[in-house]
Design an enzyme around this catalytic site. Structure first.
Site, PDB file in Angstrom:
ATOM      1  N   ASN A  84       0.710  -0.716  -0.127  1.00  0.00           N
ATOM      2  CA  ASN A  84      -0.301  -0.094  -0.408  1.00  0.00           C
ATOM      3  C   ASN A  84       0.315   1.277  -0.190  1.00  0.00           C
ATOM      4  O   ASN A  84       0.994   2.459  -0.315  1.00  0.00           O
ATOM      5  CB  ASN A  84      -0.463  -0.236   1.225  1.00  0.00           C
ATOM      6  CG  ASN A  84      -1.382   1.453   1.222  1.00  0.00           C
ATOM      7  OD1 ASN A  84      -2.283   1.439   0.994  1.00  0.00           O
ATOM      8  ND2 ASN A  84      -0.723   2.154   2.560  1.00  0.00           N
ATOM      9  N   TYR A 150       2.648  10.340 -12.307  1.00  0.00           N
ATOM     10  CA  TYR A 150       2.020   9.197 -10.468  1.00  0.00           C
ATOM     11  C   TYR A 150       0.817   8.316 -11.555  1.00  0.00           C
ATOM     12  O   TYR A 150       1.623   7.084 -10.948  1.00  0.00           O
ATOM     13  CB  TYR A 150       0.839   9.925  -9.844  1.00  0.00           C
ATOM     14  CG  TYR A 150       0.185   9.405  -9.022  1.00  0.00           C
ATOM     15  CD1 TYR A 150       0.937   9.383  -8.105  1.00  0.00           C
ATOM     16  CD2 TYR A 150      -1.220   8.958  -9.431  1.00  0.00           C
ATOM     17  CE1 TYR A 150      -0.199   7.960  -7.320  1.00  0.00           C
ATOM     18  CE2 TYR A 150      -2.185   8.381  -8.621  1.00  0.00           C
ATOM     19  CZ  TYR A 150      -1.606   7.877  -6.806  1.00  0.00           C
ATOM     20  OH  TYR A 150      -2.231   7.319  -6.938  1.00  0.00           O
TER      21      TYR A 150
HETATM   22  P1  NDP Z   1      -1.132   8.588   3.112  1.00  0.00           P
HETATM   23  O1  NDP Z   1      -0.177   9.470   2.576  1.00  0.00           O
HETATM   24  O2  NDP Z   1      -2.357   8.921   3.967  1.00  0.00           O
HETATM   25  O3  NDP Z   1      -0.550   7.000   3.937  1.00  0.00           O
HETATM   26  C1  NDP Z   1       0.488   6.957   2.692  1.00  0.00           C
HETATM   27  C2  NDP Z   1       1.009   6.480   3.376  1.00  0.00           C
HETATM   28  O4  NDP Z   1       2.297   5.370   2.652  1.00  0.00           O
HETATM   29  C3  NDP Z   1       1.930   6.340   4.554  1.00  0.00           C
HETATM   30  O5  NDP Z   1       1.712   5.336   5.787  1.00  0.00           O
HETATM   31  C4  NDP Z   1       3.318   6.459   4.566  1.00  0.00           C
HETATM   32  O6  NDP Z   1       3.999   5.583   5.617  1.00  0.00           O
HETATM   33  C5  NDP Z   1       3.677   5.600   3.266  1.00  0.00           C
HETATM   34  N1  NDP Z   1       4.813   5.994   2.657  1.00  0.00           N
HETATM   35  C6  NDP Z   1       5.038   7.165   1.703  1.00  0.00           C
HETATM   36  N2  NDP Z   1       6.388   6.503   1.589  1.00  0.00           N
HETATM   37  C7  NDP Z   1       6.797   6.071   2.291  1.00  0.00           C
HETATM   38  C8  NDP Z   1       8.180   5.374   1.865  1.00  0.00           C
HETATM   39  N3  NDP Z   1       9.087   6.130   1.551  1.00  0.00           N
HETATM   40  N4  NDP Z   1       8.222   4.504   2.732  1.00  0.00           N
HETATM   41  C9  NDP Z   1       8.046   3.794   3.819  1.00  0.00           C
HETATM   42  N5  NDP Z   1       6.216   3.996   3.390  1.00  0.00           N
HETATM   43  C10 NDP Z   1       5.881   5.062   2.840  1.00  0.00           C
HETATM   44  O7  NDP Z   1      -2.157   8.087   1.874  1.00  0.00           O
HETATM   45  P2  NDP Z   1      -3.256   7.253   1.152  1.00  0.00           P
HETATM   46  O8  NDP Z   1      -3.847   5.742   2.162  1.00  0.00           O
HETATM   47  O9  NDP Z   1      -3.992   7.422   0.288  1.00  0.00           O
HETATM   48  O10 NDP Z   1      -2.688   6.599  -0.030  1.00  0.00           O
HETATM   49  C11 NDP Z   1      -2.111   4.374  -0.015  1.00  0.00           C
HETATM   50  C12 NDP Z   1      -2.200   3.882  -1.324  1.00  0.00           C
HETATM   51  O11 NDP Z   1      -3.251   4.245  -1.815  1.00  0.00           O
HETATM   52  C13 NDP Z   1      -0.960   5.002  -2.101  1.00  0.00           C
HETATM   53  O12 NDP Z   1      -0.318   3.493  -2.998  1.00  0.00           O
HETATM   54  C14 NDP Z   1      -1.553   5.323  -3.046  1.00  0.00           C
HETATM   55  O13 NDP Z   1      -1.358   5.561  -3.899  1.00  0.00           O
HETATM   56  C15 NDP Z   1      -3.302   4.667  -3.438  1.00  0.00           C
HETATM   57  N6  NDP Z   1      -4.235   5.374  -4.026  1.00  0.00           N
HETATM   58  C16 NDP Z   1      -4.547   6.784  -3.034  1.00  0.00           C
HETATM   59  C17 NDP Z   1      -5.597   6.970  -3.690  1.00  0.00           C
HETATM   60  C18 NDP Z   1      -6.587   8.405  -2.819  1.00  0.00           C
HETATM   61  O14 NDP Z   1      -7.164   8.646  -3.704  1.00  0.00           O
HETATM   62  N7  NDP Z   1      -5.944   9.067  -1.233  1.00  0.00           N
HETATM   63  C19 NDP Z   1      -6.682   6.494  -4.491  1.00  0.00           C
HETATM   64  C20 NDP Z   1      -6.166   5.461  -5.059  1.00  0.00           C
HETATM   65  C21 NDP Z   1      -5.076   5.179  -4.659  1.00  0.00           C
HETATM   66  P3  NDP Z   1       5.197   7.108   6.223  1.00  0.00           P
HETATM   67  O15 NDP Z   1       5.089   8.599   5.644  1.00  0.00           O
HETATM   68  O16 NDP Z   1       4.629   6.955   8.178  1.00  0.00           O
HETATM   69  O17 NDP Z   1       6.506   6.513   5.853  1.00  0.00           O
HETATM   70  C1  8X3 Z   2      -4.993   8.919  -6.385  1.00  0.00           C
HETATM   71  C2  8X3 Z   2      -6.544   9.428  -7.126  1.00  0.00           C
HETATM   72  O1  8X3 Z   2      -7.872  10.116  -8.614  1.00  0.00           O
HETATM   73  O2  8X3 Z   2      -6.251  11.082  -7.392  1.00  0.00           O
HETATM   74  O3  8X3 Z   2      -4.560   7.275  -7.189  1.00  0.00           O
HETATM   75  O4  8X3 Z   2      -4.542  10.448  -8.667  1.00  0.00           O
HETATM   76  S1  8X3 Z   2      -6.252  10.549  -8.153  1.00  0.00           S
END
Ligand code: NDP
Ligand code: 8X3
Length: 250
Positions: A84, A150
């Site tokens: 994730n 992205y």
């Molecule tokens: P958040 O920013 O809330 O969470 C991101 C998580 O990723 C954090 O726990 C962060 O932990 C971890 N992370 C980021 N960089 C690193 C790194 N270098 N090493 C280890 N951990 C890392 O975002 P979301 O929960 O929304 O995102 C989670 C996933 O869902 C991502 O892959 C995102 O692309 C995907 N996603 C999100 C959407 C949205 O609209 N929110 C839609 C579609 C997909 P920490 O900073 O503590 O390391």
């Molecule tokens: C995260 C959703 O629409 O910001 O992946 O790309 S969007």
């Protein structure tokens, strides 16, 4: 008791997934870079399950390999891996993009997923079973303006999920891909480099998904019977029809 390793468990979808899987009876290996948040999660779930915080940056293959190799024996039988950890960094036209942002997205969203999978799969192979859930995105299905790198990183997650499913089919390890649309997490704050107002505007005028909605889906996927694999799921807010069509009532 089954074990789930969730990357990016300090926030958003990863954190909610760790909570949902804990409620399903999993022991949780919770990973991320923010130690205090992992410890908070450990305390919050103390009455439900055991949480092992594991601190590493997914960009470092050495750190990933060391963290997984140093798991105590009773934590090595990982049943579920949720890849994730990831973020968008910036939202700029391609010709105005920042090389640092590009590196971050490719190193975290793509190479991080590869490093963690590479370290965990041998542990699953020893058991002859396992389930990997890759968190892709609608951005891995459709390119939108300024999404460029992205989107490319999430198209890569889409390709890798398919590739992993093909290559791992003989191992008994399931591979599923969950592709969310707009989810209200810290995602936009990271994308807009801490600009909370701009981040909040992404989720105004409609009801976005919450991290718990995606976590509930992941929880459903990993609790299907052994012969069933939900290979790919696109999960959207009702107000969202495509990457760019959102019924906003502002
Ligand atoms: P958040 O920013 O809330 O969470 C991101 C998580 O990723 C954090 O726990 C962060 O932990 C971890 N992370 C980021 N960089 C690193 C790194 N270098 N090493 C280890 N951990 C890392 O975002 P979301 O929960 O929304 O995102 C989670 C996933 O869902 C991502 O892959 C995102 O692309 C995907 N996603 C999100 C959407 C949205 O609209 N929110 C839609 C579609 C997909 P920490 O900073 O503590 O390391
Ligand atoms: C995260 C959703 O629409 O910001 O992946 O790309 S969007």
């Amino acid at each position: 008791m089954k074990i789930a390793l969730v990357t990016g468990a300090t926030s958003g979808i990863g954190r909610a997934t760790a909570v949902a899987l804990a409620k399903q009876g999993f022991r949780i290996i919770a990973t991320g870079r923010r130690k205090e948040r992992l410890e908070e999660l450990q305390q919050e779930l103390a009455g439900i399950t055991t949480v092992l915080p594991l601190l590493f940056d997914v960009r470092s293959k050495e750190a990933v390999q060391y963290a997984i190799a140093s798991l105590p024996p009773e934590w090595q039988q990982i049943d579920v891996l949720v890849n994730n950890a990831g973020n968008a960094h910036g939202l700029s036209p391609f010709h105005e993009g920042s090389l640092e942002d590009w590196d971050a997205m490719l190193d975290i969203n793509v190479k991080g997923l590869l490093y963690v999978s590479n370290a965990v799969i041998p542990l699953m192979q020893q058991q002859g079973r396992g389930h990997i859930i890759n968190i892709g995105s609608i951005a891995g299905k459709e390119v939108y303006a300024n999404g460029n790198v992205y989107c490319a990183s999430k198209f890569a997650v889409d390709a890798l999920s398919k590739a992993m499913r093909i290559d791992l089919v003989q191992t008994g390890i399931k591979v599923s891909e969950v592709n969310p649309g707009l989810v209200e997490t810290e995602f936009s704050e990271v994308r807009f480099k801490g600009d909370k107002e701009r981040a909040a505007s992404v989720y105004q005028g409609y009801q976005p998904l919450q991290a718990e909605d995606v976590a509930e889906l992941i929880s459903f996927i990993v609790t299907r019977p052994p012969h069933v694999n939900l290979a790919e799921v696109l999960i959207l807010p009702t107000a969202q029809a495509s990457a760019t069509v959102v019924n906003k009532q502002l």
